[in-house]
Scaffold this motif. Structure first.
Motif, PDB file in Angstrom:
ATOM      1  N   ARG A  97       0.850  -1.186   0.000  1.00  0.00           N
ATOM      2  CA  ARG A  97       0.000   0.000   0.000  1.00  0.00           C
ATOM      3  C   ARG A  97       0.880   1.228   0.000  1.00  0.00           C
ATOM      4  NH1 ARG A  97      -4.742  -0.248   4.086  1.00  0.00           N
ATOM      5  NH2 ARG A  97      -4.905   1.765   3.146  1.00  0.00           N
TER       6      ARG A  97
ATOM      7  N   ASN B 274      -1.861   8.103  -0.781  1.00  0.00           N
ATOM      8  CA  ASN B 274      -2.403   8.873  -1.879  1.00  0.00           C
ATOM      9  C   ASN B 274      -2.164  10.339  -1.621  1.00  0.00           C
ATOM     10  OD1 ASN B 274      -3.818  10.218  -3.757  1.00  0.00           O
ATOM     11  ND2 ASN B 274      -5.645   8.943  -3.628  1.00  0.00           N
TER      12      ASN B 274
ATOM     13  N   ASP C 164      -3.580   7.611   4.237  1.00  0.00           N
ATOM     14  CA  ASP C 164      -2.885   6.943   3.142  1.00  0.00           C
ATOM     15  C   ASP C 164      -2.428   7.922   2.070  1.00  0.00           C
ATOM     16  OD1 ASP C 164      -5.422   7.537   2.214  1.00  0.00           O
ATOM     17  OD2 ASP C 164      -5.596   5.716   1.038  1.00  0.00           O
TER      18      ASP C 164
ATOM     19  N   ASN D 168      -0.544   7.748  -2.198  1.00  0.00           N
ATOM     20  CA  ASN D 168      -0.267   6.901  -3.363  1.00  0.00           C
ATOM     21  C   ASN D 168       0.947   7.394  -4.115  1.00  0.00           C
ATOM     22  OD1 ASN D 168      -2.507   5.139  -3.176  1.00  0.00           O
ATOM     23  ND2 ASN D 168      -3.826   6.726  -3.992  1.00  0.00           N
TER      24      ASN D 168
ATOM     25  N   THR E  77       0.033   2.005  -2.756  1.00  0.00           N
ATOM     26  CA  THR E  77      -0.578   2.752  -1.666  1.00  0.00           C
ATOM     27  C   THR E  77       0.141   2.439  -0.368  1.00  0.00           C
ATOM     28  OG1 THR E  77      -2.733   2.714  -2.753  1.00  0.00           O
ATOM     29  CG2 THR E  77      -2.720   3.170  -0.391  1.00  0.00           C
TER      30      THR E  77
END
Length: 190
Positions: free
Chosen positions: A2, A5, A111, A113, A123
């Motif tokens: 991950r 973002n 989060d 990206n 991510t």
């Protein structure tokens, strides 16, 4: 894997700040504040976008002054668009009540990206949406003529720790720990 973002968060945060900049939040003596964001150059040539989202911005009150909401938004930003001295305005001329203030609280999405040059998106999640505090010199708004301007640097090289494949050196994941600093802070152009 991950990846945070960065772009989406920052764009949405900025959009909300623009929306709020036209709204009068209170009546009375106030100062005004403008906050801009920039980024130091990101060292990885194999990343085409670094997207974050800013959800909320507050001014942190000193003893006896409450925190003040500057913008409640969800603005996504691609930090790579802020290279080479480019900035984006998060809020402009937002009225702040009289009082003593010591910092800026930036609420980022947990989060971010990274979009790699081959189009793959990774991510990363920092595991918290706790605000990041940007320290500025303590300042006082004591009448309606005060004007503050903050330039905040989102230090990508410290905020994104990239993990690479030992075989190919391709980016496989990253650790997202946002680091924001006040590059400059002016009160009444001083």
């Amino acid at each position: 894997m991950r990846v945070k973002n960065f772009t989406s968060f920052a764009v949405l945060a900025f959009a909300g700040l623009f929306f709020l900049s036209g709204c009068d939040l209170f009546v009375g003596d106030a100062g005004r504040i403008t906050i801009q964001l920039k980024d130091d150059p990101f060292p990885y040539t194999d990343v085409s976008e670094a997207r974050i989202t800013i959800n909320r911005i507050e001014i942190r009150g000193a003893t006896g002054t409450q925190n003040w909401l500057v913008a409640d938004l969800s603005r996504a930003i691609d930090l790579l668009t802020l290279r080479d001295g480019k900035t984006t305005t998060l809020v402009e001329d937002i009225e702040i009540p009289a009082g003593d203030y010591t910092g800026i609280r930036v609420h980022l999405s947990s989060d971010a990206n990274l979009v790699l040059s081959d189009g793959m998106t990774i991510t990363g999640d920092r595991g918290s949406d706790a605000p990041v505090i940007v320290d500025v010199p303590q300042f006082t708004f004591d009448h309606g003529e005060d004007d503050a301007h903050a330039l905040v640097d989102f230090a990508m090289d410290e905020s994104f720790t990239v993990q690479r494949s030992p075989d190919t050196q391709a980016i496989e994941s990253f650790v997202y720990t946002p680091v924001l600093r006040a590059e400059s802070f002016l009160l009444n152009d001083e």
